[in-house]
Design a protein around this motif. Sequence first.
Motif, short mmCIF file in Angstrom:
data_model
loop_
_atom_site.label_atom_id
_atom_site.label_comp_id
_atom_site.label_asym_id
_atom_site.label_seq_id
_atom_site.Cartn_x
_atom_site.Cartn_y
_atom_site.Cartn_z
N VAL A 49 0.88 -1.17 0.00
CA VAL A 49 0.00 0.00 0.00
C VAL A 49 0.91 1.22 0.00
CG1 VAL A 49 -1.87 1.25 1.13
CG2 VAL A 49 -1.75 -1.24 1.34
N LEU A 50 0.94 1.95 -1.10
CA LEU A 50 1.85 3.09 -1.22
C LEU A 50 1.15 4.41 -0.95
CD1 LEU A 50 3.82 2.11 -4.47
CD2 LEU A 50 4.67 2.07 -2.12
N PRO A 51 1.76 5.27 -0.13
CA PRO A 51 1.22 6.62 0.04
C PRO A 51 1.23 7.35 -1.29
CG PRO A 51 2.88 6.12 1.72
CD PRO A 51 2.96 5.04 0.71
N ILE A 76 -0.78 0.38 -5.83
CA ILE A 76 -1.18 1.60 -6.52
C ILE A 76 -2.32 2.24 -5.73
CG2 ILE A 76 -2.14 2.53 -8.67
CD1 ILE A 76 -0.69 0.17 -10.10
N PRO A 77 -2.20 3.50 -5.33
CA PRO A 77 -3.15 4.10 -4.39
C PRO A 77 -4.62 4.06 -4.81
CG PRO A 77 -1.20 5.46 -4.55
CD PRO A 77 -1.06 4.40 -5.60
N THR A 78 -4.89 4.26 -6.09
CA THR A 78 -6.29 4.24 -6.54
C THR A 78 -6.40 3.55 -7.89
OG1 THR A 78 -6.07 6.39 -7.65
CG2 THR A 78 -6.87 6.42 -5.38
N ARG A 79 -7.60 3.09 -8.18
CA ARG A 79 -7.90 2.66 -9.54
C ARG A 79 -9.18 3.35 -9.99
NH1 ARG A 79 -9.27 -2.45 -6.86
NH2 ARG A 79 -11.52 -2.80 -6.94
N ILE A 80 -9.30 3.56 -11.28
CA ILE A 80 -10.50 4.15 -11.85
C ILE A 80 -11.15 3.10 -12.74
CG2 ILE A 80 -11.44 5.96 -13.33
CD1 ILE A 80 -9.05 7.71 -12.48
#
Length: 478
Positions: free
Chosen positions: A284-286, A344-348
């Motif tokens: 989990v990356l900032p 990767i912090p978010t996905r769309i």
Amino acid sequence: MAKEKKLVEAITPMDKDFTQWYTDVVTKAELISYSNVRGCMIIRPRGYAIWENIQKQLDARFKETGVENVYLPMLIPESLLQKEKDHVEGFAPEVAWVTHGGEEKLAERLCVRPTSETLFCDHVKDIVHSYRDLPVVYNQWCSVLRWEKTTRPFLRSSEFLWQEGHTFHATAEEAKERTEQMLNVYADFCEQVLAIPLVKGRKTEKEKFAGAEATYTIEALMHDCKALQSGTSHNFGNGFARAFGIEYTNKENKLSPVYETSWGMSTRIIGAIIMVHGDDSGLVLPPRIAPVQTMIIPIQQKKDGVLDKAFEIRDTLKSNFSVKVDDSDKSPGWKFSEQEIQGIPTRIEIGPKDIEKGQAVIVRRDTREKIVTPIDKIPETLTEVLETMQNDMYNKAKAHLEKNTHIAHNWEEFNDILENQQGFIRAMWCGEKECEEAIKDENGATTRCIPFVQAKHSDVCVHCGKPAKCEVYFGKAY
């Protein structure tokens, strides 16, 4: 679905086996591969991209304080290494030696740098002559080699990447100020960018850097409640300067020795990011350090317009975010798992139904919360999500640090905390090396630092009962 399930199960739950969990994460997230050189790792593109971001942001912070980058040789003549007695004794067990050049035996052994104090001192004595030549504020980005007996990726490898700053000053006050300044640079970077809360303080005489007058440290607490020394800054006083004959003519036209500092942060900090923020699904990356901040995952991408819309969104975002589109032929579920493992912090998520409604779904890696947003509002929504995630990750780690920091008033409490709770233990200490060593021998706890802001929990040492001199943070550590 079977393959997707297997991908998630490839990571051992951290509560079952934290060591194996860590190994699974660094390999399954493709941060490293093991090499055929004992104790050395291959840092793969995803791992190196994290280091590049660390390097870029730290380097900018260094330069704001007047630091200049240089590069010195990786080989150190043995005679040069021997000039500072305490320093060479401290590193002797870890030194690797070059004894031959081709077929020819060298007249003098060459050390593969474990650190570069001696090289910097040898250079600075040739360029500093007057007070006008000071201060010298240098840093180099390089690798070093230390012949470690036990190694783990990032945390302790024989060869690792780091930066090492070396500065030279006219007065002891200037050197002390620089030592503290650089520690604060590290602390601010860790807290603001890496979302890692810290304890700051001074190392004990036993734990300080070989040859240093004082060593300052930032200590972080991992998910398994072990401490990790995450950056250090050393005040060398004028010990190295006297050993190497580094003198300058002061304003009174008299010769004076210079005062030196050294400070460093290494790829070990990547291990801290993994162990502070990771979960059972992987890394989990900032957001502020992530090489890719958002992955666009098209749903039913073979249907007309889906891929086009995914790339259109990417083009809208790429000027302000690090963004990619996963247009591989893998299933969406598999792509979700990969995105999670890689941290990767978010996905769309965008599919035909989303396009019809003029919306997309943003999913946070840390909480898996889904945020539905109009397509034309994605940049604003993503900005808010990433900022919120950055702050939430820091606050979660800080809560973990506070929950697992305990006070011990006596030896019974100390051992009870160590056995049943772990984490940092704040306790009073007599200041004697023999007592410090006895604590380590009895239960494996080491002094992490003497905090700058002191509290008083008792009048006597937690272990030996002698009058206490200071409060110390203790803990088991990597």
